[in-house]
Design a protein around this motif. Structure first.
Motif, PDB file in Angstrom:
ATOM      1  N   VAL A   1       4.315   9.988  47.824  1.00 53.56           N
ATOM      2  CA  VAL A   1       4.152  10.484  46.452  1.00 53.56           C
ATOM      3  C   VAL A   1       5.481  11.009  45.924  1.00 53.56           C
ATOM      4  O   VAL A   1       6.345  11.433  46.700  1.00 53.56           O
ATOM      5  N   PRO A   2       5.688  10.981  44.592  1.00 56.87           N
ATOM      6  CA  PRO A   2       6.938  11.474  44.004  1.00 56.87           C
ATOM      7  C   PRO A   2       7.181  12.951  44.294  1.00 56.87           C
ATOM      8  O   PRO A   2       6.251  13.711  44.572  1.00 56.87           O
ATOM      9  N   SER A   3       8.438  13.353  44.201  1.00 53.92           N
ATOM     10  CA  SER A   3       8.811  14.740  44.504  1.00 53.92           C
ATOM     11  C   SER A   3       8.138  15.730  43.564  1.00 53.92           C
ATOM     12  O   SER A   3       7.711  16.809  43.979  1.00 53.92           O
ATOM     13  N   GLY A   4       8.028  15.377  42.281  1.00 59.69           N
ATOM     14  CA  GLY A   4       7.387  16.273  41.326  1.00 59.69           C
ATOM     15  C   GLY A   4       5.918  16.481  41.630  1.00 59.69           C
ATOM     16  O   GLY A   4       5.378  17.574  41.466  1.00 59.69           O
TER      17      GLY A   4
ATOM     18  N   LEU B   1      -0.358   7.517  40.647  1.00 57.27           N
ATOM     19  CA  LEU B   1       0.700   8.525  40.722  1.00 57.27           C
ATOM     20  C   LEU B   1       1.525   8.411  41.999  1.00 57.27           C
ATOM     21  O   LEU B   1       2.507   9.124  42.167  1.00 57.27           O
ATOM     22  N   SER B   2       1.121   7.520  42.905  1.00 57.43           N
ATOM     23  CA  SER B   2       1.879   7.345  44.153  1.00 57.43           C
ATOM     24  C   SER B   2       3.164   6.575  43.883  1.00 57.43           C
ATOM     25  O   SER B   2       3.351   5.990  42.809  1.00 57.43           O
ATOM     26  N   ILE B   3       4.063   6.567  44.864  1.00 62.09           N
ATOM     27  CA  ILE B   3       5.283   5.776  44.776  1.00 62.09           C
ATOM     28  C   ILE B   3       4.880   4.297  44.759  1.00 62.09           C
ATOM     29  O   ILE B   3       3.961   3.900  45.484  1.00 62.09           O
ATOM     30  N   PRO B   4       5.535   3.462  43.940  1.00 62.83           N
ATOM     31  CA  PRO B   4       5.182   2.039  43.871  1.00 62.83           C
ATOM     32  C   PRO B   4       5.089   1.398  45.257  1.00 62.83           C
ATOM     33  O   PRO B   4       5.972   1.546  46.086  1.00 62.83           O
ATOM     34  N   GLY B   5       3.968   0.708  45.498  1.00 59.82           N
ATOM     35  CA  GLY B   5       3.756   0.058  46.785  1.00 59.82           C
ATOM     36  C   GLY B   5       3.083   0.939  47.816  1.00 59.82           C
ATOM     37  O   GLY B   5       2.804   0.490  48.937  1.00 59.82           O
TER      38      GLY B   5
END
Length: 307
Positions: free
Chosen positions: A96-99, A147-151
């Motif tokens: 997941v992204p840092s934010g 909302l997860s990182i692509p892939g």
């Protein structure tokens, strides 16, 4: 002498630095997972910072004999802070992204409300409403695989579980240290014990996983080493030291404000540096969570002890 919680200039500066430093660590870890195994990032930076703080504490004359009951509390806190929290965040940063991670960690004050409630300290109506708002925010975030990182959509719920474990572990440690009044020592001694004791299990776990075979230091660019140095010296050593100092010098409610400033810093940095999308659902959920934290940390109602 200033009363605990007074905003002297040093305290104000320390709090401002904590906002910026811990808000930036989510981005730093997110960058480093492309070059190092997640567990190495966690134990590498914290063991190094812990040993530096240990030297500072001993050479500076701050190290004192600690009762066994307090030593046990800090060893346990270290394992929850580092072994569980930091390591879980590092692994989740590849999903997941840092934010997203930063906003999730803002659940801290809500978790503490629940812990104290279970201990018999009934929260005010304001805190109950705030806790419900925070839970709505988390449910919104947790329902959006996009909302997860692509892939990484297939691993999204694994990331959620890692973040949930991280935030619960962190606040169990905070709760235990506060409830046992074990935070009366110099911050260098406390942080050194916690960081070293929390890193040792990770070294063992990482070695058993075969992470050493994945380390190729000669292939790591200088830019990544610079981020690692920042995370070690500033994110871990300075950040934990500031947190330890503020926890001893200021009111806990004041220190807890970092939980709703850090996500803002992390969201902005993630967008500017890694081009992480500021998804409307994430912003909407963030509003609920951060509003809940503000309501909790500004509530001055005296808690009611259940009979």
């Amino acid at each position: 002498m200033l009363k605990k919680g007074s905003m002297s200039l040093p305290n104000l500066i320390a709090l401002g630095l904590l906002y910026l430093i811990w808000g930036s660590t989510f981005l730093s870890v997110r960058i480093l997972v492309a070059y190092f195994p997640p567990l190495f990032i966690s134990y590498g930076r914290n063991m190094t910072a812990g040993l530096l703080l240990l030297s500072w504490s001993i050479l500076g004359g701050y190290w004192v004999k600690m009762p066994l009951k307090h030593l046990r509390v800090h060893i346990m806190a270290g394992m929850l802070f580092i072994t569980v929290n930091n390591a879980s965040l590092a692994v989740a940063s590849a999903i997941v992204p840092s934010g997203f991670s930063a906003v999730f960690m803002a659940l801290g004050p809500l978790i503490l409300v629940i812990f104290f409630w279970l201990e018999g300290v009934k929260p005010s109506f304001k805190k109950i409403v705030a806790t419900l708002l925070g839970l709505v925010g988390i449910l919104l975030m947790s329902s959006q695989k996009g909302l997860s990182i692509p892939g990484k959509a297939d691993e999204f719920f694994t990331g959620i579980l890692l973040l949930l474990g991280a935030v619960i572990a962190w606040n169990i440690a905070v709760f235990r240290v506060q409830s046992t009044k074990a935070n009366t020592y110099h911050f260098t001694q406390v942080c050194a014990i916690q960081m070293i004791s929390g890193s040792i299990p990770l070294i063992f776990i990482s070695s058993m996983k075969g992470d050493l075979a994945l380390l190729h230091f000669d292939a790591v660019p200088m830019s990544a080493w610079s981020v690692f140095a920042y995370l070690t010296l500033i994110g871990s050593m300075a950040g934990f030291s500031l947190f330890g100092y503020l926890s001893k010098e200021c009111d806990a409610t004041l220190v807890a404000t970092y939980t709703y400033v850090n996500p803002v810093v992390a969201l902005i940095l993630g967008n500017l540096v890694l081009d992480e999308e500021l998804h409307p659902i994430l912003l909407f959920a963030s509003f609920f969570i951060l509003l809940a934290v503000v309501l909790i940390t500004t509530d001055k109602t005296k808690p009611v002890i259940k009979s």
